[in-house]
Each structure stands twice: as C-alpha cells, then as structure tokens.
Design a protein around this motif. Structure first.
Motif, PDB file in Angstrom:
ATOM      1  N   SER A   1      65.633  52.659  75.644  1.00  0.00           N
ATOM      2  CA  SER A   1      65.791  51.250  75.731  1.00  0.00           C
ATOM      3  C   SER A   1      67.103  50.945  75.805  1.00  0.00           C
ATOM      4  O   SER A   1      68.007  51.533  75.365  1.00  0.00           O
ATOM      5  N   PRO A   2      67.224  49.788  76.600  1.00  0.00           N
ATOM      6  CA  PRO A   2      66.263  48.810  77.020  1.00  0.00           C
ATOM      7  C   PRO A   2      65.760  49.110  78.298  1.00  0.00           C
ATOM      8  O   PRO A   2      65.058  48.222  78.874  1.00  0.00           O
TER       9      PRO A   2
ATOM     10  N   ASP B   1      63.223  51.524  78.821  1.00  0.00           N
ATOM     11  CA  ASP B   1      62.035  52.316  78.394  1.00  0.00           C
ATOM     12  C   ASP B   1      61.029  51.730  79.042  1.00  0.00           C
ATOM     13  O   ASP B   1      59.644  51.799  78.565  1.00  0.00           O
ATOM     14  N   LEU B   2      61.060  51.175  80.346  1.00  0.00           N
ATOM     15  CA  LEU B   2      59.886  50.420  80.736  1.00  0.00           C
ATOM     16  C   LEU B   2      58.723  51.677  81.221  1.00  0.00           C
ATOM     17  O   LEU B   2      57.512  51.108  81.138  1.00  0.00           O
TER      18      LEU B   2
ATOM     19  N   THR C   1      56.926  51.147  77.854  1.00  0.00           N
ATOM     20  CA  THR C   1      56.943  49.818  77.154  1.00  0.00           C
ATOM     21  C   THR C   1      55.710  49.760  76.275  1.00  0.00           C
ATOM     22  O   THR C   1      54.563  49.503  76.729  1.00  0.00           O
TER      23      THR C   1
ATOM     24  N   ARG D   1      64.641  43.955  76.675  1.00  0.00           N
ATOM     25  CA  ARG D   1      64.239  44.765  77.514  1.00  0.00           C
ATOM     26  C   ARG D   1      64.266  43.899  78.787  1.00  0.00           C
ATOM     27  O   ARG D   1      63.548  42.681  79.040  1.00  0.00           O
TER      28      ARG D   1
ATOM     29  N   ARG E   1      69.928  50.120  71.707  1.00  0.00           N
ATOM     30  CA  ARG E   1      68.267  49.885  71.275  1.00  0.00           C
ATOM     31  C   ARG E   1      68.193  48.891  70.242  1.00  0.00           C
ATOM     32  O   ARG E   1      67.197  47.896  70.247  1.00  0.00           O
TER      33      ARG E   1
ATOM     34  N   SER F   1      61.102  42.494  73.903  1.00  0.00           N
ATOM     35  CA  SER F   1      62.123  43.419  73.639  1.00  0.00           C
ATOM     36  C   SER F   1      61.671  44.977  73.306  1.00  0.00           C
ATOM     37  O   SER F   1      62.735  45.606  73.303  1.00  0.00           O
ATOM     38  N   GLY F   2      60.708  45.041  72.668  1.00  0.00           N
ATOM     39  CA  GLY F   2      60.328  46.304  72.202  1.00  0.00           C
ATOM     40  C   GLY F   2      60.527  46.316  70.673  1.00  0.00           C
ATOM     41  O   GLY F   2      61.139  45.312  69.934  1.00  0.00           O
TER      42      GLY F   2
END
Lengths: 329, 609
Positions: free
Chosen positions: A207-208, A210-211, A214, A296, A291, B339-340
């Motif tokens: 992260s950010p 971590d596509l 996701t 993201r 994180r 944003s997760g």
C-alpha cells in the motif's frame, strides 16, 4: 576442505538465514498488526500470549491445518507452483546482502548488484502465473495490473540503482558498505531516497501501490482463488520481500551493518547484524506508516506517475550523478 | 406452482372495531391552488379532481393524459416541476369500491418554486392494468416504475427496461396486491438434491463446466463481464453489479437489486400505525432516527396532531446527530473503498460515530435500531446526563472534522481519485430524480429542511452547502460541510431547548403516564384502547418527505380509516440515487465504479426495503 567451504558452510548459512527470515516474517505480521492498530486507535492482537506475541504461531498453525482446496477450473500445475515461485526470489535475494563485517549472508559475489536486479525481475512471475492459472476474472485483472506495474517501476528502480553503482564504482555490495563515502555523496543519495522508496513500494506491491490485490475492487486480486498454506506462501513472499527490500535500502543508503564512527565495522564488529536488523525495523515502520496514512491511486494514475514522473527524474538523476562522479571523484 | 389464495391475516382487525360510516373511497381534494387550477384549465375533462388535500396539491388525471400532464408540469414556465420524486401505486381491491382497482401515484417537486404536486392516475382494465410510462419525461421514473410493476403488477407501456427489480424473475405473484397473503408463501426455489436446477449448479462447481452467463440486456460477451457482488467487499451489502469491461474501462453497468428485500411495505400494511415505527429502524439502519421521524411526520399529517415544542426540538437534535453519524460512517466506508483497509481514517470516523451511538443509548437504550420516536412525540425525555455529554461532543467534533479534512481534502491522492469521477450535471440530476448530497453536489440548491420545513426546522439558522462540479469530490465536500451545519443546528436546539411535555397530550394517540393509570379510570381506558387496538387515522392520503442524510426519505400513507395503513409506501433515497450508478460509471475505470458506489452512499436495507 574445498567441498566443506563450498557446500556445507553455505548450506548451513542458508538454512539459518531461512529460519531467521521466516521467523522475521511471522513477527513482521505481528509488528504490522500492532502498529496499524495503534495508528487506528485500536489494540491489535493481544489475546494469544503476552502482547499477542503468540499470534503468528496461531496463524501459522491455522494456515497449515486448513483444508487444501484446489478449484476445478484452474491450471493445476501452475496453480500449485505459483506460490513457490513468488516466495523463492524473495529468499534468494538475501544471498548477497552483507550482514556483518566480512560476513556476507551467503557469498560475497562480485556481481551483487546484478543479482538483486535479476532476482527482482523474476519476482513478478509468481504473481502473474497465479493470476493466470486461477482462471478467474478478478485474478486475471490483478495479474495484469501486477505485471504492468512491476515492469513500469523496475525501470526507474534500475536507473536509481545504476546511479548508486556509479557512485560506488563496484558491483559488490560488501565493498559498497565498506568503502568510505564523501559527505556530498551521502546527501546526494539521501535526496533520492524518497523516490527510491516509492519504487520499492510499487515493487513489493505494498500500500498505496497494492493494486494487484486491491481488496475493495478485485476482492483479493491475483490470490482470490488461493487458500490455506498456498495463500500463506503469497503472504510470506510479500512480507519477506518487505524485509529484503528494507535490508537492501539499509545497505545502499544507510551504511548497512555500520553505524557512524566505525561502530559495527572496526569497533565491535559482532554488533553488525543487530545494527542491520535495527535499520530494517525502522524502514519497515515506514512501510506500515505509509499504509496507515495514504490512500491508493488509481491504476492509470499509478502508471502515469511511473512513466511521466519517476522515469524522467531517475534519468536526470543518473546523468547528474555521472557528471558528479566525473568531476568530483 | 404456488397457492395464492387469500388467507386469514394474523392481525385482522375485528369488524366490530372498524369505525362505522367512514367512506373508504379515494381521498378527494377540496379547494384549489394556483397550480391545480392551471392544470384543470389546461386539461379540462381529463382532470377528474384537483385541489388541496391535507395541504398537498393533488390532481386526479385520466391515464390517457398522464404523459401530457407530466410534460406540461415539467415544461410550463408557471409550473416547472423539474423532477419526479416517486412513483407508487395503491391496490384498492379491499376498499368498498368497484371500479379502477389500481391507482398509480406520482410525487413531483419543483425546486425552483418550492412546490410539491401529487398526481393520482386511476387505471382501467381491472386486474391487469397498464399505465403509461413517464420514463420519456423523467428518466428517474425507470426504477420506481420497475418497482411498481414488480410489487404491484402494473405494466408500464413504453418502459425501456420492463424487468422485475426486487423479486426474482420467476416469482409467481406481485406481493403488494391485496390478495397476496403476508407470509406463509411457498418459496419457488428449493434446495433438494433432486431438483434439476440444483444438480446442474452442483455440477458446475464440481466439474468446472460453466454455463453461458445470463447477461443483462445491452451487454455482450465480446468484452469481459464481471460480477461485482452480491458478496463483494465494497458493494456496501448485498448489491450485485454486472460490469462489462473493455480492459479496465467500464462499458456498461447493470445493478441487480433485491437480495435484501424484506417487504417492509407489505409488513407495514399489516401492522398498526404505532407498531411500524420500529420497523422503519431496519430499513436504512444507519439513519434510524430520521426514518422514525419521517414515518411519524407522515402519520401526524393525516392525524392533524400538534407536536409540543420540546418534542420537536428533541427530534431535531436526534435527527441531526443521526445525520452526522451517518455521514461519518459514509466517510469511513468511502475512505475504505478508495484507499483500502489500512487507512486509519476509517477508524477515526468510526470513533466519533461511537460517541453519537453512546448518546442514543442514553436516550433510548439502543444504539442502532433506536425506535425512539413515537407518533405524537418521542418515547421518553432525555436523561439528565445527556446534555453534558452532548456538549462534550459538540466541543470536540469540529476539530475532528478539520482533522479529517486535513487528511483528505488537502492530500493529493484523495483529490486525484475523486475529482472528475462520477460526474452528474445539474440537468441529469434533476432528470434522474436524485436527492440529498447527490443533488446538491450537482449545483441544485435544495434542502427540505429549509425549503419545506418540518418539525420546526424553520426556527434554526443554517446554511445549505452546494457544489457545482457534480463529481465525487463535490459530493464529498458537500457532506463534510453538512456535518458542520448539523453541529450548528444541534447547538441552537440545545441552547433553546424548551421545557414542557415530550409528547402530545392527546390521549387518543399517546398513552397516559403510568402514574395517571392508578387514579384515573379514563386514563386506564385510553391505555387499554391504545395498547389493544391502536388509534384510527382518518381516511386520506399523505406524502411526507424529510431530508435524511442520503436524500429525500418519503413516506406515502393511504389510510382507509382503520388502525392500520391501507397502503404504506417508502421512497428510499438510496434506491433512487443508486439509479445513477450506470450513468456515473460508464467510461471510467473499474476502480471508479467502487468510488461511485461509495459516493452515492447507499444502504442496501433501504434500497431493497
């Protein structure tokens, strides 16, 4: 004697290293959960053992004893191989990282830099193959994102590494740590550190960036179809990668196992591994801090950032470094 | 397949309790207003009746002229009813009338003139009626008309997408028709091994044979079609979106609703008025107080009961606290979507919401499904410790909102993800019947609290935030500012909290205090009547919209003079706002679909009702 030095000692060193790394991974999960919880004004794991210290053990037991589920629609051989393929590069990259004075992890190869670049290059295969073999739309999208992202961020990463190489003038990581550096070299390196760190975040799928996984759009990305110990292997690969890249960053930017005034080097050389571990822990804190506080970007924004911002900057940085080396060194 | 014969209702009211002599026919308007006179002049004989009913402008129109009337109301410079808020229908088969079994009811609003118009259209053709579709005039009618077809069995001629929406495609009846019993139906799918459908499904899992997917109209397998939900981390419940993707670009989105359909309207028609308050909690479970308020106001409109000022102020405090709580939860989940899970704002906003839930617990013992309000007031007065705690909350909250803004508004990643995403122009927002922050984010300056005040909102000084961009970022800014304005309203309400009773003293509606029961025979009788029978609401119909945190929450009640609503319809803001998801997402990336869902702020309990 020859075979002893060539085979037995490296084997023992590798085994010790793997045990240390796996323990480190287990406690990195605990560290991350505790830290994230603190950022989130929560408590984090605190039931298993004092301060939840036995939580990783409980997690490991759970993952190992879970039923092995292999969905019917997957490409079985690749599906089973992919987690291993993700984990192995994360471990073998350690072979060249110096962890103490005159003490490389496994071997002081003269091409340490190239080894890092090469192994980092095959890291993405595990993720791509996992997504491809799962035969699932979410996994496929995750894998495609992952391959594109890793290729895009390896370019600026490689260019930054070349700049460091230009400054060091040597492919060996041991020499890099041991060789004295001028003050302007340190500052010039540290200017680049944030950008290098961004590349590392993308490279480790953290992260950010971590596509590929996701959770809020691709469910779990490339690992959607994985469970039990196979999922744990991916998890392990990601976290060991974090430790590995932290160690690389510590080595390249912060003097590896050495502290100022020769501590860990000439003075008290036995402190070296602990100093390196301490630097790794601090850098891991950065990963987790990022994180907890950053959102993201979208996939296309991520790619644009790599190609339109990072790549020109890294190219320019390399050119300026070359000029500096030519005129001042 | 299924036995749909009428059954004896569990809560059937005994015939002797039915008040004699009340004509249970269509509630007819009396008097006239400028608008109804204009419409009556224009349409002549097609207008069956026009005038005022409980202060609402009502027009009865023949179905042939319905579309023309809607067009006239929308385009006429003196009327300018820009938006269609709601479509519902009444099945009158249990009323002592013989003709026009179904009436469709439309709610129109003019934002520029601050007017509300109710159009009632009595349909011919007995049991299988067809109404003209208004989708050509207001595209926002698409989903509400599908809902009416699904639940009431009225077909809409000229509807572009005449599928069912909440119930399964193969459901054998239309549940809101009066002959369909409440509960006890046979469910038309089984889970036995012998069932051929289940067998094929099992094979699909065990043998990796996938059947060709059933695609919604307008989608093709040339592109990748993926299924977001119903079990997906970011669909805020059990929403299912079928998304057609070209690479990562969204070509088409189709929403599949109804996984949480629980028949609140049907249940409400079988409960006494006072007993339905608790059910409203469960619809949009994040705005339970507002739901209570909307329902109570609608019933009170029919009863014509006066609410004491203290009760009104308490209602305002609770509704505004609920708005902040709902917005906080929206913020935390929106951040989560964009944003997760690692993002800490998720927990910060939840922490502040926790304080509001604690306040709710102090006043009524419950945190989520509060059931605090009653028809005629609120259930009990606030405890002495409530106000100090509320003061503390009012003190810390503004700083917290500033804190969130520091993390998001001024952070580059947040604006990068939100600006330009899910754009809705002013015209589209009006056309699609969007309400609440969705409408204000698109530049329409409308807030029911200010423009059609209820519960004493006209006494408070607050601003209505409006943003013109119409994207997710504009809606985000609007909601953040709304929280600040809600704090202002609560501040004023607390400072001017009047003394006095917390519920109406009308003993026909609210039960007497416990102490009175020991000394007064009359109080005992009232108590007994209220607890066993409830109160009778005079016949008529009322639509009451309130500004819930998500938009206009409307309750339409059609009373036949008994103790239960003859027809109860809920206009859920989430349902109507979700219709925009397709328009908002086309041409954007897959990630933006998730951002858009978060930006609409849906609660599936209310979408599906």
């Amino acid at each position: 004697m020859d075979w002893f030095e060539l085979i037995v000692i490296p084997t023992i060193r590798s085994l010790v290293l793997i045990v240390v790394l796996l323990t480190g991974f287990a406690y990195l999960t605990w560290y991350e959960r505790k830290l994230l919880a603190r950022f989130h004004v929560r408590y984090g794991p605190n039931r298993a053992g004092p301060f939840g210290l036995l939580q990783p053990v409980a997690d490991a037991v759970k993952a190992v004893f879970k039923e092995e589920v292999i969905p019917n629609h997957v490409d079985k051989a690749v599906y089973v191989l992919a987690p291993a393929l993700a984990l192995i590069p994360a471990l073998i990259i350690w072979a060249v990282i110096p962890i103490g004075k005159g003490f490389p992890a496994v071997a002081d190869v003269p091409i340490g830099f190239l080894w890092i670049l090469a192994v980092a290059g095959i890291e993405s295969y595990g993720v791509i193959l996992a997504g491809w073999s799962s035969n699932n739309n979410y996994s496929l999208l995750g894998a495609l994102r992952s391959s594109a992202q890793m290729i895009s961020y390896e370019l600026p990463l490689g260019l930054f590494l070349i700049s460091i190489l230009l400054l060091a003038g040597d492919f060996s990581l041991v020499n890099l740590v041991e060789a004295p550096r001028a003050w302007w070299e340190w500052i010039w390196l540290w200017i680049m550190f944030p950008l290098f760190f961004i590349c590392i975040l993308a490279e480790t799928n953290r992260s950010p960036f971590d596509l590929p996984e996701t959770e809020n759009e691709l469910v779990a990305g490339f690992q959607t179809e994985y469970g039990g110990i196979k999922f744990a292997l991916f998890f392990m690969a990601e976290y060991i990668n974090m430790i590995t890249t932290s160690a690389i960053m510590a080595t390249l930017f912060f003097g590896g196992y050495r502290l100022p005034f020769g501590i860990g080097g000439e003075i008290m050389p036995w402190l070296g591994p602990f100093i390196l571990a301490g630097k790794v822990v601090v850098l891991l804190f950065l990963f987790i801090w990022v994180r907890a506080s950053l959102g993201r970007p979208r996939y296309d924004q991520l790619m644009r950032f790599s190609w339109k911002t990072l790549l020109p900057i890294s190219l320019g940085y390399m050119i300026v470094t070359a000029l500096l080396v030519v005129f001042f060194k | 397949m299924l036995d749909v014969a009428p059954r004896v209702r569990q809560y059937e009211i005994l015939p002797s309790l039915q008040p004699p002599g009340i004509p249970a026919v269509a509630p007819l308007p009396t008097g006239e207003s400028e608008d109804t006179r204009r419409i009556a002049e224009r349409f002549g004989d097609a207008v069956l009746a026009a005038g005022l009913h409980h202060g609402q402008q009502v027009v009865y129109i023949k179905p042939e002229q319905l579309v023309a009337l809607a067009e006239f109301a929308k385009t006429d410079p003196h009327l300018r009813y820009e938006t269609l808020i709601d479509v519902s229908a009444v099945d009158r088969s249990e009323l002592p009338v013989s003709d026009h079994r179904f009436h469709t009811v439309y709610q129109l609003r003019s934002y520029s003139r601050k007017q509300h118009l109710m159009i009632v259209c009595p349909l011919d053709d007995g049991d299988e009626p067809t109404a003209p579709s208004l989708t050509g005039v207001y595209s926002g009618a698409t989903w509400p008309e599908r809902e009416v077809w699904d639940l009431m069995g009225i077909r809409f001629a000229g509807h572009p997408d005449p599928r069912r929406i909440l119930m399964p495609e193969n459901w054998p009846n239309h549940p809101l028709q009066k002959q369909v019993p409440l509960g006890g139906e046979e469910v038309p799918f089984t889970l036995t091994w012998e069932d051929p459908e289940f067998e094929s499904l099992g094979k699909q899992i065990l043998e990796a044979k996938s059947a060709p997917p059933k695609l919604p109209p307008g989608m093709s397998l040339e592109h990748m079609v993926i299924n977001l939900g119903p079990h997906h981390p970011s669909t805020h419940g059990v929403l299912r979106l079928v998304v057609e993707l070209d690479g990562e670009t969204v070509v088409n989105v189709d929403a599949d609703l109804g996984y949480l359909h629980s028949g609140f309207e049907k249940t409400g028609e079988n409960k006494r008025y006072k007993d339905f308050v608790y059910y409203t909690d469960r619809m949009d479970y994040l705005t339970a107080m507002s739901n209570n308020l909307g329902y109570c106001l609608a019933v009170e409109k029919l009863l014509g009961v006066e609410i004491p000022p203290r009760a009104q102020a308490l209602r305002v405090i609770m509704a505004e606290l609920q708005r902040i709580a709902s917005h906080l939860f929206w913020l935390s989940t929106h951040v989560l979507d964009v944003s997760g899970t690692g993002m800490s704002l998720l927990m910060y906003a939840t922490r502040e919401r926790e304080r509001i839930l604690d306040l709710f617990e102090m006043v009524c013992g419950a945190r989520l499904t509060v059931g605090y309000m009653r028809i005629g007031g609120v259930s009990r007065d606030i405890p002495p410790a409530f106000l100090p705690h509320l003061e503390e909350f009012l003190k810390i909250m503004p700083e917290q909102i500033d804190d969130y803004e520091r993390m998001l508004t001024h952070g580059p990643l947040w604006s990068e993800r939100l600006i330009g995403i899910g754009k809705i122009t002013r015209e589209e927002a009006l056309d699609m019947g969007l309400t609440g922050p969705m409408l204000r984010g698109s530049g329409v300056d409308w807030d029911l609290r200010r423009d059609a005040p209820y519960s004493g909102y006209e006494n408070y000084d607050f601003k209505v935030p409006v943003a013109n961009e119409g994207d997710c970022y504009a809606r985000y800014l609007v909601r953040m500012e709304e929280m600040r304005q809600s704090l202002r309203i609560i501040r004023q309400a607390v400072d001017n909290l009047p003394d006095g009773p917390y519920r109406a003293e009308d003993r026909k509606i609210t039960p007497p205090p416990r102490a009175e029961l020991d000394i007064s025979m009359e109080a005992l009788i009232h108590h007994f009547k209220l607890m066993t029978e409830g109160f009778h609401v005079p016949p008529g119909m009322a639509y009451q919209g309130i500004e819930s945190s998500k938009g206009e929450l409307g309750f339409f009640i059609y009373s036949d003079g008994t103790a239960r609503p003859y027809r109860l319809h809920v206009r859920g803001p989430s349902f109507n706002n979700l219709y925009a998801i397709s328009k908002m997402s086309k041409g954007h990336m897959l990630s933006d679909v998730i951002t858009n869902i978060g930006s609409i702020d849906i609660v599936l309990g209310e979408v599906d009702r």
